[in-house]
Write a protein that holds these residues in place. Structure first.
Motif, PDB file in Angstrom:
ATOM      1  N   THR A 103       1.363   9.141   2.064  1.00 21.98           N
ATOM      2  CA  THR A 103       0.859   8.977   3.170  1.00 21.98           C
ATOM      3  C   THR A 103      -0.623   9.955   3.038  1.00 21.98           C
ATOM      4  O   THR A 103      -0.107  11.208   2.816  1.00 21.98           O
TER       5      THR A 103
ATOM      6  N   MET B 200      -3.815   6.747   5.705  1.00 25.41           N
ATOM      7  CA  MET B 200      -3.536   5.627   4.417  1.00 25.41           C
ATOM      8  C   MET B 200      -2.383   5.846   3.652  1.00 25.41           C
ATOM      9  O   MET B 200      -1.968   6.781   3.210  1.00 25.41           O
ATOM     10  N   ASP B 201      -1.634   4.418   3.596  1.00 26.82           N
ATOM     11  CA  ASP B 201      -0.450   4.396   2.750  1.00 26.82           C
ATOM     12  C   ASP B 201      -0.726   3.936   1.261  1.00 26.82           C
ATOM     13  O   ASP B 201      -1.363   3.021   1.164  1.00 26.82           O
ATOM     14  N   VAL B 202      -0.290   4.835   0.226  1.00 28.27           N
ATOM     15  CA  VAL B 202      -0.833   4.491  -1.066  1.00 28.27           C
ATOM     16  C   VAL B 202       0.653   4.428  -1.852  1.00 28.27           C
ATOM     17  O   VAL B 202       1.621   5.115  -1.576  1.00 28.27           O
TER      18      VAL B 202
ATOM     19  N   VAL C  98     -12.296   2.933   3.137  1.00 27.17           N
ATOM     20  CA  VAL C  98     -11.516   1.937   2.711  1.00 27.17           C
ATOM     21  C   VAL C  98     -10.753   1.034   3.553  1.00 27.17           C
ATOM     22  O   VAL C  98     -10.833  -0.174   3.433  1.00 27.17           O
ATOM     23  N   HIS C  99     -10.693   1.732   4.748  1.00 22.56           N
ATOM     24  CA  HIS C  99     -10.296   0.578   5.983  1.00 22.56           C
ATOM     25  C   HIS C  99     -11.360  -0.162   6.459  1.00 22.56           C
ATOM     26  O   HIS C  99     -10.877  -1.104   6.897  1.00 22.56           O
TER      27      HIS C  99
ATOM     28  N   ASP D 209      -4.133  11.382   4.297  1.00 22.55           N
ATOM     29  CA  ASP D 209      -5.209  11.514   5.545  1.00 22.55           C
ATOM     30  C   ASP D 209      -6.324  12.553   5.206  1.00 22.55           C
ATOM     31  O   ASP D 209      -6.073  13.714   4.568  1.00 22.55           O
TER      32      ASP D 209
ATOM     33  N   VAL E  27     -11.097   7.766   3.515  1.00 21.99           N
ATOM     34  CA  VAL E  27     -10.020   6.764   4.084  1.00 21.99           C
ATOM     35  C   VAL E  27     -10.853   5.710   4.997  1.00 21.99           C
ATOM     36  O   VAL E  27     -10.406   4.675   4.798  1.00 21.99           O
TER      37      VAL E  27
END
Length: 109
Positions: A89, A98-100, A50-51, A91, A47
């Motif tokens: 969400t 992260m919202d998916v 990705v951020h 984690d 995660v």
């Protein structure tokens, strides 16, 4: 991997890896071809990665490699079902959750 004393270094003897229809040698690969090949694969990321990824011209890059599809292993903290999508969400404890969104097809027959 193998030495050049009768081993399989590039297996170029009479129709080996370097011949048409075979495999290319590692010397022929470049940074550009690796990026192009990588976008066709599913890449494992965290995660946090990705951020922190970079994006330009509708393309995403992680460590200079173009990324198209990723896989994340983590905890599903929440799920919300909509009319045409599922919101999760995720984690994995490496960064903020992260919202998916997963869009689903609704077959009306």
């Amino acid at each position: 991997m193998w030495n050049n004393q009768g081993g399989f270094s590039n297996y170029d003897q009479a129709g080996g890896f370097d011949s048409p229809g075979g495999f290319s040698s590692p010397q022929q690969s470049s940074q550009q071809s690796r990026a192009r090949t990588r976008t066709q694969n599913i890449v494992p990321v965290t995660v946090a990665m990705v951020h922190q990824c970079q994006h330009a011209d509708e393309k995403f890059f992680i460590d200079g490699i173009e990324i198209a599809q990723v896989t994340i292993v983590g905890l599903v903290r929440s799920v919300q079902q909509g009319s045409n999508r599922m919101d999760y969400t995720i984690d994995d404890l490496t960064g903020p959750p992260m919202d998916v969104r997963q869009f689903v097809d609704i077959d009306v027959s």
